[in-house]
Design an enzyme around this catalytic site. Structure first.
Site, PDB file in Angstrom:
ATOM      1  CG  ASP A 146     -71.496  34.568 -46.965  1.00 20.54           C
ATOM      2  OD1 ASP A 146     -71.512  34.042 -48.150  1.00 20.54           O
ATOM      3  OD2 ASP A 146     -70.411  35.191 -46.322  1.00 20.54           O
ATOM      4  CG  HIS A 172     -66.883  40.456 -45.259  1.00 21.08           C
ATOM      5  ND1 HIS A 172     -65.604  40.325 -45.831  1.00 21.08           N
ATOM      6  CD2 HIS A 172     -67.631  39.546 -46.013  1.00 21.08           C
ATOM      7  CE1 HIS A 172     -65.778  39.572 -46.799  1.00 21.08           C
ATOM      8  NE2 HIS A 172     -66.825  38.988 -47.015  1.00 21.08           N
TER       9      HIS A 172
END
Length: 427
Positions: free
Chosen positions: A363, A306
């Site tokens: 995600d 991330h």
């Protein structure tokens, strides 16, 4: 005693105050920098620039911490409903039972969408991307609600919040119904907000639709996990547009457009597109893990690591459990999801990925859940927008209540200096 930062430039020294946040973050206040020195800072992407102070969300990427109004994301996802968290983000405190019931009832008052909105959605081809349709429909709500909300009027602001929460959910699901050629559904006031999402999406006239409580719980968690994330691209866009005193619907529409990009809200869609590619090329997860580790190979493993979280994404830990429960409950037999589970298993055991903190992020898991529910890939970012709505509203409300100035970044000009104009016959 307050801290002071000293800047030395061109033989002169200048002092600037240091602002300290409630979690010991520190920032040099340079709003008078240009007036005092004649220079500005240059920070592409605003990676080191704070655009505001905010009481809404605290994020520590190094330690993997995410909190809304001081409450840990772990507690909220485990114990709260999405509308509770929405109320918390927007109004600053968790609602009492009476306040929560009133909030839900008041949202229900505004879930009917003007019938003329159907003419607008009918103007789009079925092949239009749902995010483009959603941005347009959100902006179009302004035409049916032309009066600008007075942010200093508590009753007006509250009504605007309820109206936005009610209508946005409905038009977001209409983008899916349009793409499928289905009749448009309406909110059912006997059901909860998250359960209504499933009904709005999937109920057809030939029979009632009932969603699994496990699915409702997973979506509730997903919406909570996406509800706010500090000053990201779409949130900053909402605040920037709102700083011109543009209305709430117009500002939210700008956030939808910003979220659409593949580097932001489109990341979970990119995960499924990657999995589809792997499947079409034989489904060998080990082969693609090797490609991901090869610095000379252009292949990128989407949904791992991330930009902000340098250790782990705290949201991913929560939603991984929900993803496992959804897959088990639905009994989905899908080769795409099988590849996803294999990649997850390999990455969690691979030293290359562990040493670089390249763990599956939110995600990755959200894409798996949406796929299992039968939600098309191009609707994934719409799902993100539904969850992010209360955060956008909260940030817009805070910005206006703080009477923040209109956003107006500076630049360093690198073009041609003054030139003489030549008429067209002499060029």
């Amino acid at each position: 005693m307050s801290k002071i930062a000293t800047l030395e430039f061109d033989g002169k020294k200048y002092e600037f105050p240091v602002v300290e946040g409630s979690e010991n973050e520190e920032a040099i206040d340079i709003k008078k920098l240009r007036d005092l020195t004649g220079i500005i800072t240059l920070d592409p992407g605003y990676k080191n620039s704070g655009s505001c102070t905010s009481k809404i969300t605290f994020l520590d990427g190094e330690l993997g911490i995410l909190r809304y109004r001081g409450y840990s994301i772990e507690d909220l996802a485990a114990k709260a409903e999405f509308l509770e968290v929405s109320f918390l983000l927007i109004f600053g405190e968790l609602p009492t039972a009476v306040q929560l019931q009133q909030f839900e009832d008041d949202i229900r008052k505004y879930t009917l969408v003007n019938e003329e909105m159907k003419s607008i959605i009918d103007g789009f081809p079925r092949t239009a991307h749902p995010m483009g349709v959603l941005a347009a429909l959100t902006s179009a709500l302004t035409a049916f609600n032309p009066k600008s909300v007075n942010v200093d009027n508590e009753k007006e602001m509250y009504q605007a919040v309820c109206k936005t929460m009610g209508k946005f959910l409905v038009i977001a699901t209409w983008t899916y119904r349009k793409s499928m050629g289905y009749p448009l559904n309406y909110y059912d006031n006997t059901k909860g907000y998250v359960e209504n999402f499933m009904k709005l999406m999937f109920e057809i006239p030939t029979g009632p639709y009932k969603a699994s409580p496990i699915v409702i719980d997973a979506l509730n968690k997903l919406f909570i996990l996406h509800a706010d994330h500090e000053q990201n691209c779409s949130t900053s866009t909402v605040r920037m547009v709102g700083s011109s005193h543009a209305g709430l619907f117009a500002s939210i529409s700008s956030g939808v457009s910003a979220l659409w990009g593949p580097l932001h809200g489109g990341a979970n869609q990119a995960v499924l597109e990657m999995l589809e590619e792997i499947h079409q090329n034989g489904g060998d997860a080990d082969k693609y893990m090797a490609k991901a580790k090869d610095k000379d190979d252009p292949f990128r493993l989407m949904g791992f690591g991330h930009r902000v979280y340098k250790n782990f994404d705290p949201r991913a830990k929560i939603i991984k459990k929900a993803a496992d429960e959804v897959l088990e409950t639905l009994g989905v037999d899908d080769p795409i999801l099988a590849i996803a589970k294999k990649l997850e298993e390999l990455a969690l055991e691979d030293e290359y990925f562990k040493s670089r903190s390249l763990y599956p992020n939110v995600d990755f898991y959200s894409g798996i859940i949406y796929r299992a529910l039968g939600i098309p890939t191009d609707m994934f970012t719409v799902m993100f927008a539904i969850g992010r709505l209360p955060g956008w509203i909260a940030q817009w409300k805070e910005m206006r209540e703080n009477k923040e100035p209109i956003g107006r970044p500076r630049q360093v000009y690198t073009g041609s200096p003054l030139r003489d104009f030549k008429t067209v016959d002499k060029r």
